[in-house]
Design a protein around this motif. Structure first.
Motif, PDB file in Angstrom:
ATOM      1  N   ARG A 220       0.830  -1.217   0.000  1.00  0.00           N
ATOM      2  CA  ARG A 220       0.000   0.000   0.000  1.00  0.00           C
ATOM      3  C   ARG A 220       0.866   1.269   0.000  1.00  0.00           C
ATOM      4  NH1 ARG A 220      -5.265  -0.197   1.849  1.00  0.00           N
ATOM      5  NH2 ARG A 220      -4.912   1.490   3.331  1.00  0.00           N
ATOM      6  N   SER A 221       1.991   1.207   0.678  1.00  0.00           N
ATOM      7  CA  SER A 221       2.825   2.419   0.760  1.00  0.00           C
ATOM      8  C   SER A 221       3.599   2.643  -0.539  1.00  0.00           C
ATOM      9  CB  SER A 221       3.813   2.287   1.913  1.00  0.00           C
ATOM     10  OG  SER A 221       4.754   1.272   1.594  1.00  0.00           O
TER      11      SER A 221
ATOM     12  N   GLN B 181     -11.361   1.821   0.716  1.00  0.00           N
ATOM     13  CA  GLN B 181     -10.283   1.252  -0.093  1.00  0.00           C
ATOM     14  C   GLN B 181      -9.191   2.270  -0.436  1.00  0.00           C
ATOM     15  OE1 GLN B 181     -11.707  -1.339  -3.283  1.00  0.00           O
ATOM     16  NE2 GLN B 181     -10.103  -0.495  -4.581  1.00  0.00           N
ATOM     17  N   HIS B 182      -7.961   1.786  -0.536  1.00  0.00           N
ATOM     18  CA  HIS B 182      -6.819   2.629  -0.924  1.00  0.00           C
ATOM     19  C   HIS B 182      -7.067   3.205  -2.323  1.00  0.00           C
ATOM     20  CE1 HIS B 182      -2.779   3.891  -1.868  1.00  0.00           C
ATOM     21  NE2 HIS B 182      -2.341   3.526  -0.668  1.00  0.00           N
TER      22      HIS B 182
ATOM     23  N   ARG C  80      -5.108   4.181  -4.666  1.00  0.00           N
ATOM     24  CA  ARG C  80      -4.293   3.740  -5.809  1.00  0.00           C
ATOM     25  C   ARG C  80      -4.702   2.357  -6.316  1.00  0.00           C
ATOM     26  NH1 ARG C  80       0.446   2.896  -3.477  1.00  0.00           N
ATOM     27  NH2 ARG C  80       0.555   0.671  -3.917  1.00  0.00           N
TER      28      ARG C  80
ATOM     29  N   GLY D  52      -6.340  -1.938   4.181  1.00  0.00           N
ATOM     30  CA  GLY D  52      -5.262  -1.730   5.147  1.00  0.00           C
ATOM     31  C   GLY D  52      -5.435  -2.630   6.360  1.00  0.00           C
TER      32      GLY D  52
END
Ligand SMILES: O=P(O)(O)OC[C@H]1O[C@](O)(CO)[C@@H](O)[C@@H]1O
Length: 555
Positions: free
Chosen positions: A134-135, A172-173, A175, A288
């Motif tokens: 995620r990062s 949700q993230h 990206r 996450g």
């Protein structure tokens, strides 16, 4: 394990007599007789509120249903599940999805293994991996962060993560795009592959056994597609783009996925109960790890409620026993699930596997043929769409189909979108439907309304039967403040425990699924015949005819 035949137990027979004595009594009567019915027939647990007042059940009905549950030794069977006894007798396995969402302090050993140590070690790996991906620290072979996650799995290795990712899309993230491929119909994979870039895609191959035909075929095709389309990529780059979730380390290695990229789980996690295990990896990637932990915590809160609340105030038990009431005493052969929540679009199909693969059985634990009906058909769609499709049948059809309404009081809209009025209209529709099912509309009410509008008597007489609603049709309403990871976790756990309770009442093994085996074996045999790899076998004339048609088209 064997229990006495259900329909001759004392509590069951008492319920039969009670049911016969209720003839003619309607829910309208029950509401009229008790102004506090809503308060009396509703409860809160784990962030959920259940209103079960719109059921054809009195206080006496409920106490007889609880007596049946006690007669079937529900409490000790429940404790046996939580304590890791091998209650899945045909597969000689414990059933411990509850341990997947319990705190690290849980002291429980299965076959010499400390369950909690194993569970939390894997959770820590999920945390590390999801944080890196995620990062943007986890890079694809070309040095770019990943944007597309493709979960390849089927049954419990698909329905859980897909339903949860859809339900929690607002969390949700930004990206990440989530994709789910399950069907062996090549169009499923093809549609996803045609819109992703191999340089920025991660494939999560999710399969408890790592032998499921559909999943392995899709996984191999995805691997080939990657190697053919990822320009400049080597085989060694696969490890940046393929991870596995499974209990079968040998098969994962044989497929070519490094065990370091495998997230394990255990045989005491049933496929349809596995979203809490590493099968939830796609969920953790999407929302996450912190939110994933909230999801587990919501389910754990429901576990604690189910484990400790007296049957009379136990939400899963109440939901389950009302289901038994309609199935075994009213003959209702299906239940409709109506989430008034667009984000729960996949919830009815998730429940289809959870309930029907668990309790769609016709023999008891000891193998004897059951003499009462078991799991009803589960079906449904989001409200208000269902209203404009099949609610006609629910209101005026010949069968009585209980409905579970599910709604959140607050919506999860994206902050920048103002949609004034939508939420109130959605909830108004939800509550109106349950009221209409319960009250109906009598011929007298229809006549009075039509007369007030000046409709000629002849037209009234002709239309009266068509415009009358029988009513007295039961429903439950489950409310939450908002659909969050925690409330969703509690909601799923509520239904899991409902399924467990019904399995105990009917004395079926809710945790095996032998019924899917025969089709798998025959499909392998027929595949050989279709491709010319195997000799033609003896079939009935229908199957032979169909094979001939396909061979003519394929070969
Ligand atoms: O995760 P696996 O082993 O690929 O199995 C997928 C699904 O197949 C079944 O075994 C049978 O359909 C389900 O119970 C399971 O969820």
């Amino acid at each position: 394990m064997s229990q006495s035949v259900l329909n001759i137990t004392a509590a069951f027979q008492a319920l039969q007599a009670h049911h016969a004595a209720l003839q003619g009594q309607t829910m309208r009567d029950l509401f009229a007789a008790d102004p506090a019915r809503f308060e009396r027939f509703s409860l809160n647990a784990a962030g959920l509120f259940l209103d079960y007042s719109k059921n054809k059940a009195s206080t006496e009905t409920m106490s007889q249903l609880f007596a049946l549950a006690r007669e079937r030794q529900l409490e000790s069977r429940r404790d046996a599940m939580f304590s890791g006894e091998k209650i899945n007798t045909t597969e000689k396995r414990a059933v411990l999805h509850t341990a997947l969402r319990a705190p690290a302090t849980l002291a429980l050993t299965v076959d010499g293994q400390q369950v909690s140590t194993d569970v939390h070690a894997v959770l820590a790996r999920i945390q590390t991996f999801s944080a890196a991906l995620r990062s943007g620290e986890w890079l694809g072979y070309s040095g770019q962060p990943l944007t597309d996650i493709v979960n390849i799995g089927i049954g419990g290795s698909d329905l859980g993560p897909k339903m949860v990712c859809q339900a929690l899309q607002p969390f949700q993230h930004a990206r990440l795009n989530m994709h789910f491929v399950s069907n062996v119909d090549g169009r499923d994979l093809d549609a996803v592959l045609s819109r992703i870039d191999p340089r920025t895609s991660l494939f999560v191959i999710a399969s408890k056994t790592f032998t499921t035909n559909e999943t392995m075929m899709n996984a191999r095709a995805a691997r080939n597609w990657f190697l053919q389309n990822a320009q400049g990529a080597q085989e060694s780059d696969l490890r940046k783009h393929f991870v596995a979730v499974s209990t079968n380390v040998q098969a994962v290695s044989a497929f070519g996925i490094d065990p370091a990229n495998m997230f394990p789980f255990w045989d005491w996690v049933g496929g349809r109960y596995s979203v809490w295990s590493s099968i939830g990896l796609s969920v953790a990637l999407a929302i996450g790890f912190e939110q994933f932990s909230e999801f587990l915590a919501g389910a754990h809160a429901m576990d604690q409620h189910f484990h400790s609340a007296p049957l009379e105030q136990n939400m899963p038990v109440i939901l389950a026993m009302l289901g038994v009431w309609y199935r075994n005493f009213f003959g209702s052969s299906s239940i409709s699930i109506a989430p008034y929540l667009q984000d729960l679009e996949h919830f009815p199909s998730y429940l289809q596997q959870l309930e029907m693969e668990s309790n769609g059985k016709r023999v008891s634990h000891d193998g004897s043929t059951l003499t009462v009906a078991t799991c009803p058909v589960i079906w449904g769609n989001v409200g208000t769409n269902g209203q404009h499709a099949y609610f006609q049948l629910l209101h005026q059809g010949t069968d009585i189909t209980p409905v579970d309404f599910i709604a959140a009081l607050k919506p999860n809209y994206t902050a920048s979108h103002e949609l004034p009025g939508h939420q109130a209209t959605l909830l108004a529709n939800c509550f109106a439907q349950s009221e209409a099912f319960m009250r109906g509309k009598t011929a007298d009410e229809v006549r009075t309304e039509m007369q007030a509008k000046g409709v000629p008597e002849a037209d009234i007489a002709a239309l009266l039967p068509h415009r009358t609603f029988p009513g007295d049709r039961p429903s439950n309403t489950i409310l939450m403040q908002a659909l969050t990871p925690a409330t969703l976790g509690a909601l799923i756990a509520l239904y899991e425990h409902k399924v467990f309770v019904q399995g105990v009442i009917w004395d079926v093994n809710s945790f095996d699924q032998w019924g899917v085996e025969l089709g798998k074996v025959l499909a392998t045999q027929i595949l050989g015949e279709l491709t010319g790899a195997a000799e033609a076998q003896e079939h009935d004339s229908s199957t032979t005819g169909l094979i001939a048609k396909a061979r003519a088209a394929l070969l």
